[in-house]
Motif scaffolding. Structure first.
Motif, mmCIF file in Angstrom:
data_model
loop_
_atom_site.group_PDB
_atom_site.id
_atom_site.type_symbol
_atom_site.label_atom_id
_atom_site.label_comp_id
_atom_site.label_asym_id
_atom_site.label_seq_id
_atom_site.Cartn_x
_atom_site.Cartn_y
_atom_site.Cartn_z
ATOM 1 N N LEU A 208 -6.310 0.221 -6.451
ATOM 2 C CA LEU A 208 -6.578 1.612 -6.082
ATOM 3 C C LEU A 208 -7.556 1.666 -4.924
ATOM 4 N N VAL A 209 -7.273 2.540 -3.969
ATOM 5 C CA VAL A 209 -8.231 2.930 -2.933
ATOM 6 C C VAL A 209 -8.708 4.301 -3.385
ATOM 7 N N THR A 210 -10.015 4.419 -3.702
ATOM 8 C CA THR A 210 -10.475 5.569 -4.460
ATOM 9 C C THR A 210 -11.932 5.899 -4.188
ATOM 10 N N CYS B 174 -7.608 15.574 -2.627
ATOM 11 C CA CYS B 174 -8.826 14.845 -2.957
ATOM 12 C C CYS B 174 -9.776 15.760 -3.722
ATOM 13 N N TYR C 260 -10.926 -0.540 -4.405
ATOM 14 C CA TYR C 260 -11.581 -0.384 -3.106
ATOM 15 C C TYR C 260 -12.195 1.005 -3.142
ATOM 16 N N LYS D 75 0.769 5.344 -0.152
ATOM 17 C CA LYS D 75 0.011 6.596 -0.074
ATOM 18 C C LYS D 75 0.704 7.613 -0.963
ATOM 19 N N VAL E 133 -0.949 -1.153 -4.365
ATOM 20 C CA VAL E 133 -2.217 -0.461 -4.188
ATOM 21 C C VAL E 133 -1.902 1.004 -3.872
ATOM 22 N N GLU F 253 -6.868 10.998 -2.787
ATOM 23 C CA GLU F 253 -7.459 10.402 -3.985
ATOM 24 C C GLU F 253 -6.387 10.218 -5.052
ATOM 25 N N SER G 120 -3.071 4.679 -2.775
ATOM 26 C CA SER G 120 -4.138 5.314 -2.009
ATOM 27 C C SER G 120 -3.775 6.771 -1.793
ATOM 28 N N LEU H 53 0.848 -1.183 0.000
ATOM 29 C CA LEU H 53 0.000 0.000 0.000
ATOM 30 C C LEU H 53 0.888 1.239 0.000
#
Length: 172
Positions: free
Chosen positions: A90-92, A24, A115, A19, A62, A67, A64, A17
């Motif tokens: 993607l965490v979105t 955002c 996600y 960041k 991933v 956004e 994140s 993960l």
């Protein structure tokens, strides 16, 4: 009878993960990082972390945020991840996926996991994210569904939406 121990899954099944910053395109009422939204990770630092993930032998990176889909480097990062033999996640908030060409662009670069956040239906969602984004969010879910992606919908439960969760579940 003894305890049966199972070995950990191979590293290729693990996710790294990363960041990419806190910026955002929504303004959620419950955001815990609102005071640092102006901070984005340096692109070269993200690239270094992508390479480190590959060195560690993980199978998926991933991204994140904030956004991650608002970062102009997203396609370049996705290309690098794919070139290094890893899948992309993607965490979105998913808004970019209201546009099918973005799905195609990222699936071609090994997008396998999304996600995505939804916090209610219609006005409930819009009120919580302080944006008129429901139509695009719903379009994104429809566009992502049935593509064989590992798609998870995340919902932050608040006092403002707790009475409205069943319609969201029913819709999904």
């Amino acid at each position: 009878m003894g305890v049966i121990e199972r070995p950990l899954p191979p590293m290729r099944r693990r996710k790294a993960l990363i960041k990419v910053g806190y910026g955002c395109n929504e303004n959620c009422t419950f955001c815990h990082t609102a005071d640092v939204r102006h901070i984005d990770g340096a692109s070269d630092e993200v690239v270094r972390k992508i390479h480190r993930a590959q060195e560690l032998g993980v199978g998926m990176v991933v991204l994140s945020g904030g956004e991650p889909t608002i970062r102009p480097e997203l396609v370049d990062w996705a290309s690098r991840i794919a070139h290094l033999g890893m899948d992309l996640g993607l965490v979105t908030n998913g808004l970019v996926f209201a546009y099918p060409e973005w799905i195609e662009k990222l699936v071609a670069r090994r997008l396998r996991y999304v996600y995505m956040s939804l916090h209610g239906v219609g006005r409930v969602h819009n009120r919580l994210v302080r944006s008129e984004s429901w139509d695009n969010a719903l379009a994104a879910v429809r566009n992502l569904s049935g593509r064989g992606l590992d798609l998870t919908i995340n919902c932050v439960v608040t006092q403002q939406n707790v009475e409205h969760l069943i319609p969201l579940v029913d819709l999904l």
